[in-house]
Design an enzyme around this catalytic site. Structure first.
Site, mmCIF file in Angstrom:
data_model
loop_
_atom_site.group_PDB
_atom_site.id
_atom_site.type_symbol
_atom_site.label_atom_id
_atom_site.label_comp_id
_atom_site.label_asym_id
_atom_site.label_seq_id
_atom_site.Cartn_x
_atom_site.Cartn_y
_atom_site.Cartn_z
ATOM 1 N N TYR A 18 21.601 94.451 -24.341
ATOM 2 C CA TYR A 18 21.333 95.230 -25.443
ATOM 3 C C TYR A 18 20.521 96.718 -24.771
ATOM 4 C CZ TYR A 18 19.416 96.113 -30.079
ATOM 5 O OH TYR A 18 19.142 96.687 -31.236
ATOM 6 N N HIS A 22 22.261 100.655 -25.328
ATOM 7 C CA HIS A 22 21.125 101.564 -26.245
ATOM 8 C C HIS A 22 20.855 102.568 -25.332
ATOM 9 C CE1 HIS A 22 21.403 98.547 -29.262
ATOM 10 N NE2 HIS A 22 20.868 99.555 -30.111
ATOM 11 N N TYR A 41 14.224 108.385 -34.426
ATOM 12 C CA TYR A 41 14.525 106.919 -34.288
ATOM 13 C C TYR A 41 14.505 106.247 -32.895
ATOM 14 C CZ TYR A 41 17.558 102.818 -35.524
ATOM 15 O OH TYR A 41 17.908 101.594 -35.635
ATOM 16 N N TRP A 98 19.220 92.262 -42.781
ATOM 17 C CA TRP A 98 19.573 91.886 -41.357
ATOM 18 C C TRP A 98 18.484 92.236 -40.529
ATOM 19 C CZ3 TRP A 98 22.854 88.943 -39.534
ATOM 20 C CH2 TRP A 98 23.098 88.758 -37.756
ATOM 21 N N TRP A 99 17.717 93.418 -40.168
ATOM 22 C CA TRP A 99 16.623 93.550 -39.905
ATOM 23 C C TRP A 99 15.623 93.511 -41.016
ATOM 24 C CZ3 TRP A 99 15.114 96.518 -34.994
ATOM 25 C CH2 TRP A 99 16.066 96.405 -34.182
#
Length: 109
Positions: A18, A22, A41, A98-99
């Protein structure tokens, strides 16, 4: 501008991957986020609980429409196919999430 935050679990065995993906988010994804009026973000990781916390600022007028346009993108669909299996949605998230959305309870400018 609207501040938005969400959280989700991340599978312990997927944390390194992950972080890797990212560290080099695809340019198409960054472009889609910008076109969807999303700025500033960030995603944070909390270990050992293995929670991801996402924060962004939405500068548009219709987040649902902007999010729907992003979701239609083949690049975004492919990104989610890559990232979603690494995530562990919270059991307490709202239907259709989802989140899990988070409520802002304090802000200092």
């Amino acid at each position: 501008m609207q501040r938005m935050a969400h959280c989700i679990g991340v599978k312990p065995e997927a944390i390194a991957e992950y972080k890797r993906v990212h560290a080099a988010v695809w340019p198409e994804i960054l472009d889609l986020l910008g076109k969807a009026n999303i700025r500033n973000y960030s995603i944070f990781l909390r270990e050992p609980e293995n929670l991801l916390f996402a924060y962004w600022e939405y500068h548009g007028n219709d987040f649902a429409a902007d999010a729907a346009r992003m979701a239609e993108s083949p690049a975004m669909k492919k990104w989610w196919e890559l990232c979603d299996p690494m995530q562990a949605p919270l059991a307490t998230r709202a239907s259709g999430e989802w989140w899990a959305s988070m409520e802002e309870v304090f802000h200092l400018s």
